[in-house]
Each structure stands twice: as C-alpha cells, then as structure tokens.
Design a protein around this motif. Structure first.
Motif, PDB file in Angstrom:
ATOM      1  N   ASP A 207      31.629  43.836  44.471  1.00  0.00           N
ATOM      2  CA  ASP A 207      32.552  44.556  43.599  1.00  0.00           C
ATOM      3  C   ASP A 207      33.872  43.795  43.582  1.00  0.00           C
ATOM      4  O   ASP A 207      34.109  42.904  44.395  1.00  0.00           O
ATOM      5  CB  ASP A 207      32.736  46.021  44.026  1.00  0.00           C
ATOM      6  N   GLY A 208      34.727  44.142  42.623  1.00  0.00           N
ATOM      7  CA  GLY A 208      35.961  43.401  42.446  1.00  0.00           C
ATOM      8  C   GLY A 208      36.923  43.488  43.615  1.00  0.00           C
ATOM      9  O   GLY A 208      37.587  42.515  43.961  1.00  0.00           O
ATOM     10  N   GLU A 209      36.998  44.649  44.250  1.00  0.00           N
ATOM     11  CA  GLU A 209      37.902  44.826  45.383  1.00  0.00           C
ATOM     12  C   GLU A 209      37.491  43.925  46.550  1.00  0.00           C
ATOM     13  O   GLU A 209      38.312  43.242  47.149  1.00  0.00           O
ATOM     14  CB  GLU A 209      37.874  46.295  45.802  1.00  0.00           C
ATOM     15  N   GLU A 210      36.196  43.950  46.873  1.00  0.00           N
ATOM     16  CA  GLU A 210      35.675  43.095  47.948  1.00  0.00           C
ATOM     17  C   GLU A 210      35.860  41.621  47.577  1.00  0.00           C
ATOM     18  O   GLU A 210      36.216  40.792  48.411  1.00  0.00           O
ATOM     19  CB  GLU A 210      34.185  43.401  48.180  1.00  0.00           C
ATOM     20  N   GLY A 211      35.641  41.303  46.306  1.00  0.00           N
ATOM     21  CA  GLY A 211      35.814  39.928  45.847  1.00  0.00           C
ATOM     22  C   GLY A 211      37.233  39.444  46.043  1.00  0.00           C
ATOM     23  O   GLY A 211      37.460  38.342  46.554  1.00  0.00           O
ATOM     24  N   LEU A 212      38.211  40.243  45.656  1.00  0.00           N
ATOM     25  CA  LEU A 212      39.615  39.850  45.802  1.00  0.00           C
ATOM     26  C   LEU A 212      39.977  39.682  47.280  1.00  0.00           C
ATOM     27  O   LEU A 212      40.677  38.739  47.652  1.00  0.00           O
ATOM     28  CB  LEU A 212      40.517  40.880  45.117  1.00  0.00           C
TER      29      LEU A 212
ATOM     30  N   ASP B 135      37.684  45.345  37.893  1.00  0.00           N
ATOM     31  CA  ASP B 135      36.820  44.521  37.044  1.00  0.00           C
ATOM     32  C   ASP B 135      37.234  43.054  37.161  1.00  0.00           C
ATOM     33  O   ASP B 135      38.256  42.720  37.773  1.00  0.00           O
ATOM     34  CB  ASP B 135      36.797  45.025  35.595  1.00  0.00           C
ATOM     35  N   GLY B 136      36.450  42.179  36.579  1.00  0.00           N
ATOM     36  CA  GLY B 136      36.705  40.751  36.690  1.00  0.00           C
ATOM     37  C   GLY B 136      38.032  40.322  36.092  1.00  0.00           C
ATOM     38  O   GLY B 136      38.684  39.404  36.598  1.00  0.00           O
ATOM     39  N   PHE B 137      38.447  40.980  35.015  1.00  0.00           N
ATOM     40  CA  PHE B 137      39.740  40.649  34.419  1.00  0.00           C
ATOM     41  C   PHE B 137      40.875  40.944  35.411  1.00  0.00           C
ATOM     42  O   PHE B 137      41.795  40.158  35.569  1.00  0.00           O
ATOM     43  CB  PHE B 137      39.975  41.451  33.134  1.00  0.00           C
ATOM     44  N   GLN B 138      40.782  42.094  36.097  1.00  0.00           N
ATOM     45  CA  GLN B 138      41.819  42.469  37.070  1.00  0.00           C
ATOM     46  C   GLN B 138      41.843  41.491  38.249  1.00  0.00           C
ATOM     47  O   GLN B 138      42.913  41.119  38.731  1.00  0.00           O
ATOM     48  CB  GLN B 138      41.574  43.891  37.575  1.00  0.00           C
ATOM     49  N   VAL B 139      40.656  41.083  38.710  1.00  0.00           N
ATOM     50  CA  VAL B 139      40.586  40.126  39.820  1.00  0.00           C
ATOM     51  C   VAL B 139      41.191  38.787  39.398  1.00  0.00           C
ATOM     52  O   VAL B 139      42.002  38.199  40.115  1.00  0.00           O
ATOM     53  CB  VAL B 139      39.129  39.948  40.310  1.00  0.00           C
TER      54      VAL B 139
END
Length: 124
Positions: A34-39, A60-64
C-alpha cells in the motif's frame, strides 16, 4: 553492489511476478502493498528506483510520488508509475508530479526491464 528496486503495488500477483523478473535481472528487490508502507520503505531503504502503482489503499501512487519529490533527501530516487490507469490525463498528472516514466498495465516485461535499465544507467 546490485541496485535496489522497491515495488509498491497492492495487487499481490503483479508484485510477485515483477519481483521474480527483477531478481532474475540481478536487482535487489523489496515490496510494499500500500502507499503508506511504500512511502515508509522509500524513506528507510532509499531504493534506486520505485515501481509505483496508482490505485492503492491508504495513499495512492500520486500522493506517494508527490511526497517523494517534495523531500530533497529523496531527490535521486527514480519513479516509474506502473498502473492500469492509462488515460492521457493520468499519465500527464504522474509525469507532472515527478515520475520519470509511466507504464500502463498490461505491460511488456521486456519494455519494463529496458525502461528500468535506462533509468538506472550511469550518466555518460
């Protein structure tokens, strides 16, 4: 030392197959779902390149992508949007937010690998 790629995609089947493909090409790989874990992993691991889906839970990917591009400490990280969102408006938004490339699903594994190699090649 091999280059490190982080896959951020909530579709586990895609993450598994891309992980396998990239390891076969000699890259070190980690995965976030997910985006949070990714960031969080981007900040902790400082990968050379991030393969980033757009439609994900939490962020989402845009936010990351935007968060990474706003952090000067992460400026050197390459970002490839890898997504089913193929409309021109989404592509333009991803590139405007700072993505280095935008590849739509379904994608050619050969195209993906060649794009990654081009982005990670040392500057001549």
């Amino acid at each position: 030392m091999s280059q490190h790629i982080l896959i951020v995609d909530d579709e586990k089947n895609i993450a598994i197959s891309v992980d396998y493909l990239l390891r076969r090409e000699g890259y070190a790989v980690s995965v976030a779902h997910d985006g949070e874990e990714g960031l969080r992993l981007i900040r902790e691991e400082r990968p050379d390149l991030v393969l980033l889906d757009i439609m994900m839970p939490r962020l989402d990917g845009f936010q990351v992508c935007e968060a990474v591009r706003q952090d000067p400490a992460l400026a050197g990280i390459r970002i490839v949007m890898l997504t089913a969102k193929g409309r021109d408006a989404e592509r333009e938004k991803g590139l405007a937010l700072g993505a280095d490339a935008y590849i739509t699903k379904p994608f050619s594994t050969r195209e993906l690998v060649s794009q990654i190699k081009a982005l990670l090649a040392p500057a001549a």
